[in-house]
Enzyme design. Structure first.
Site, short mmCIF file in Angstrom:
data_model
loop_
_atom_site.label_atom_id
_atom_site.label_comp_id
_atom_site.label_asym_id
_atom_site.label_seq_id
_atom_site.Cartn_x
_atom_site.Cartn_y
_atom_site.Cartn_z
CB THR A 70 -0.85 -0.04 1.16
OG1 THR A 70 -1.87 -1.04 1.06
CG2 THR A 70 -1.57 1.22 1.52
NE ARG A 122 -9.38 -6.86 4.05
CZ ARG A 122 -8.31 -5.95 3.88
NH1 ARG A 122 -7.96 -5.31 2.86
NH2 ARG A 122 -7.70 -5.89 5.06
N GLY A 166 -10.41 -2.96 3.55
CA GLY A 166 -9.59 -2.54 4.62
C GLY A 166 -9.50 -1.45 5.43
CG ASP A 167 -6.15 0.21 7.03
OD1 ASP A 167 -5.97 -0.70 6.28
OD2 ASP A 167 -5.08 1.14 7.45
CB THR A 197 0.97 0.57 5.00
OG1 THR A 197 1.17 -0.77 4.44
CG2 THR A 197 2.20 0.99 5.95
N GLY A 198 -0.68 -1.79 6.71
CA GLY A 198 -0.47 -3.04 7.44
C GLY A 198 -1.74 -3.78 7.37
N GLY A 249 -5.07 -4.34 7.57
CA GLY A 249 -6.29 -3.51 7.89
C GLY A 249 -7.35 -3.63 8.85
#
Ligand code: ASP
Length: 310
Positions: free
Chosen positions: A177, A205, A207-208, A228-229, A231
């Site tokens: 990301t 799905r 994510g964050d 980033t990671g 989410g």
């Protein structure tokens, strides 16, 4: 004159020296440096932090080795579904988009949503229709194809497993990301983030990254953050807003707030990843709890780029 600052990331995760070669490393560092310089040149001319983070993230989206825009990861059914967001710390206005395909620069769409839709978050086909109405560039599926992403998806596509783009599987090199944060000459902060999400994701799905307060947040009273990671953890920990709140309500410094959230709170929850942050005074933090994070920052006209912890 206020200090101008910019920082960018290209994802955090199992990024190990042993998995890299000199040529690849150079390509990543160049990608980060180009994005920094693109954003910084806008700030230097007196441009806004919102323009700078959008331009920096677009540069990273156009670079195929990062998981955003061109080079986004594959979903369970072999498509690319992208998420992005942008936030203006001066006005607290934000725009975000999730689950879109074929839009060349998802962060551009997030910006247009912020300014022209009357909404904050649009999703899927209807968001694409809005992008068409606003004359944003589209690309065919081939444009988004990146071979290593395809191989990565092939390894897990027949399973229920989904993974972070940079999780360590087999011998694949992992990439991530992208995001940018900036402080402009007027003292205004902004943040932007863009992603293809997680490889083999399904069921729509999200994510964050497009969730304001989780993956992206900016507020002139405190800081600008791009995450980033993994989410799911970043959403549950409301990471970006949490850091801003610790500064605003508890008087934490940027470093204290970042260290607590990334190296303590997220670790205890099992959430792998990192973030980039700039506060209103121009301090920069780039914490992560994974092996590495593609990252860079620029102050006093000097660009610095890093991949590993040391
Ligand atoms: N945070 C992104 C997501 O969960 C993934 C990433 O940072 O690579 O969608």
């Amino acid at each position: 004159m206020n200090k101008i600052r910019i920082a960018v990331h290209g994802g955090a995760g199992t990024i190990l020296r042993s998995h890299m070669n000199v040529e690849k490393e150079k390509q990543y560092l160049n990608g980060l440096e180009n994005a920094l310089k693109t954003g910084h040149s806008i700030l230097e001319k007196g441009g806004s932090s919102v323009d700078a983070v959008q331009a920096a993230v677009m540069s990273l989206e156009n670079f195929p080795l990062f998981n955003a825009g061109r080079g986004a990861v594959f979903t369970h059914i072999g498509t690319h579904e992208m998420d992005a967001s942008i936030m203006d710390g001066k006005t607290l206005e934000a725009g975000a988009v999730c689950g879109i395909s074929n839009v060349q620069n998802p962060v551009h769409l997030a910006r247009v949503i912020k300014e022209h839709s009357g909404h904050v978050l649009l999703c899927g086909k209807d968001a694409e229709a809005f992008a068409k109405k606003m004359n944003l560039p589209f690309q065919s599926d081939d444009y988004f194809y990146e071979e290593s992403r395809f191989k990565q998806w092939q390894q897990i596509k027949d399973t229920d497993y989904y993974e972070l783009d940079h999780t360590d599987t087999k011998d694949e090199k992992k990439f991530g990301t992208v995001g940018a944060v900036a402080l402009d000459v007027q003292g205004n902060l902004a943040a932007a983030t863009s992603t293809g999400g997680m490889t083999n994701k399904r069921y729509g799905r999200i994510g964050d990254t497009p969730i304001i307060g989780a993956g992206t947040y900016a507020n002139n009273r405190t800081c600008a953050i791009s995450c980033t990671g993994h989410g799911e953890y970043f959403i549950r920990a409301v990471v970006a807003y949490d850091i801003s709140c610790l500064m605003e309500y508890k008087g934490h410094t940027l470093k204290q707030a970042c260290d607590y959230v990334v190296k303590d709170k997220l670790v205890k929850m099992g959430g792998e990843g990192g973030l980039i942050a700039i506060d209103k005074d121009g301090n920069i933090e780039l914490p992560f709890n994974s092996d590495g994070m593609y990252r860079g920052w620029m102050k006093n006209r000097k660009a610095e780029v890093r991949i590993y912890e040391k």
